[in-house]
Design a protein around this motif. Sequence first.
Motif, short mmCIF file in Angstrom:
data_model
loop_
_atom_site.label_atom_id
_atom_site.label_comp_id
_atom_site.label_asym_id
_atom_site.label_seq_id
_atom_site.Cartn_x
_atom_site.Cartn_y
_atom_site.Cartn_z
N LEU A 168 31.92 39.71 47.71
CA LEU A 168 32.24 40.97 47.05
C LEU A 168 33.69 40.97 46.57
O LEU A 168 33.99 41.42 45.46
CB LEU A 168 31.98 42.16 47.98
CG LEU A 168 32.25 43.54 47.40
CD1 LEU A 168 31.37 43.79 46.18
CD2 LEU A 168 32.04 44.61 48.45
N LYS A 169 34.58 40.41 47.37
CA LYS A 169 35.99 40.30 46.99
C LYS A 169 36.14 39.42 45.75
O LYS A 169 36.90 39.75 44.83
CB LYS A 169 36.81 39.73 48.15
CG LYS A 169 38.28 39.63 47.86
CD LYS A 169 39.03 39.05 49.05
CE LYS A 169 40.50 38.89 48.71
NZ LYS A 169 41.22 38.17 49.75
N LYS A 170 35.38 38.34 45.70
CA LYS A 170 35.40 37.45 44.55
C LYS A 170 34.93 38.19 43.30
O LYS A 170 35.52 38.06 42.22
CB LYS A 170 34.52 36.22 44.80
CG LYS A 170 34.47 35.25 43.67
CD LYS A 170 33.61 34.06 44.02
CE LYS A 170 33.60 33.05 42.89
NZ LYS A 170 32.91 31.83 43.24
N LEU A 171 33.87 38.98 43.42
CA LEU A 171 33.35 39.75 42.29
C LEU A 171 34.38 40.77 41.80
O LEU A 171 34.63 40.89 40.60
CB LEU A 171 32.05 40.47 42.69
CG LEU A 171 31.43 41.38 41.63
CD1 LEU A 171 30.93 40.57 40.44
CD2 LEU A 171 30.30 42.19 42.24
N LEU B 272 26.07 37.32 42.04
CA LEU B 272 26.95 38.48 42.20
C LEU B 272 26.89 39.27 40.90
O LEU B 272 27.06 38.70 39.82
CB LEU B 272 28.40 38.05 42.44
CG LEU B 272 28.65 37.02 43.53
CD1 LEU B 272 30.13 36.63 43.55
CD2 LEU B 272 28.24 37.55 44.87
N LEU B 273 26.60 40.56 40.99
CA LEU B 273 26.49 41.41 39.81
C LEU B 273 27.39 42.62 39.96
O LEU B 273 27.47 43.21 41.03
CB LEU B 273 25.06 41.89 39.61
CG LEU B 273 24.05 40.89 39.11
CD1 LEU B 273 22.66 41.48 39.14
CD2 LEU B 273 24.39 40.43 37.72
N GLY B 274 28.03 42.99 38.87
CA GLY B 274 28.84 44.20 38.83
C GLY B 274 28.66 44.88 37.49
O GLY B 274 28.68 44.22 36.45
N LEU B 275 28.47 46.20 37.51
CA LEU B 275 28.28 46.97 36.29
C LEU B 275 29.36 48.02 36.18
O LEU B 275 29.55 48.81 37.10
CB LEU B 275 26.90 47.64 36.29
CG LEU B 275 26.59 48.56 35.11
CD1 LEU B 275 26.49 47.75 33.83
CD2 LEU B 275 25.31 49.33 35.36
N ASP B 276 30.08 48.00 35.06
CA ASP B 276 31.08 49.02 34.74
C ASP B 276 30.47 49.90 33.66
O ASP B 276 30.45 49.53 32.48
CB ASP B 276 32.37 48.36 34.26
CG ASP B 276 33.48 49.37 34.00
OD1 ASP B 276 33.19 50.58 33.93
OD2 ASP B 276 34.64 48.94 33.85
N SER B 277 29.96 51.07 34.04
CA SER B 277 29.29 51.97 33.10
C SER B 277 30.27 52.54 32.09
O SER B 277 29.88 52.82 30.95
CB SER B 277 28.60 53.11 33.85
OG SER B 277 27.61 52.59 34.71
N GLY B 278 31.51 52.75 32.48
CA GLY B 278 32.50 53.31 31.57
C GLY B 278 32.79 52.38 30.40
O GLY B 278 32.87 52.82 29.25
#
Length: 161
Positions: free
Chosen positions: A35-38, A59-65
Amino acid sequence: MDTASITIGSILLLLFIAPVLYVIWKQSLQDKKLLKKLIEEGARYNLKFDHTEVSNSLLLGLDSGNKKLLAIEPDNDKTTLVDLVKISDSKILKKVTPNPSSFKDREKIMQVSIELMENKRGEKVSQILFYDEDARDGTDVGTRLTSALKWEKLIKANLSI
């Protein structure tokens, strides 16, 4: 009960519980590291994630903004940044083969991924692999399919159509 029985019972309890607690602790440390790497990789692109998912293979991350999706494959350090403004459609792809078991109408899922299609040309921009039978990373196909369905819904909610 006498003291010897309590001592032996406590030792046996520790022998069986300690390895389980150790595995849980190690997995928790691994998840925090991923998670830190993401988050660090997202910071390079000025992303603040609304939704994240951490597994050993993705690892997935979504920035809706900002309408951006960041996908990282930790095994080969492949990073994919997808601008959802340029995406018109997403769909789940399942590669299946006939299951050789006694269930004749069942199929065995070999691969689960989400395919992202570009606005203008309708061409595939990116494919995010959630499950691969050949990878043998210890994940369950049902769990990864549920995760892919969740992420497809999140992606579709952030498309600019």
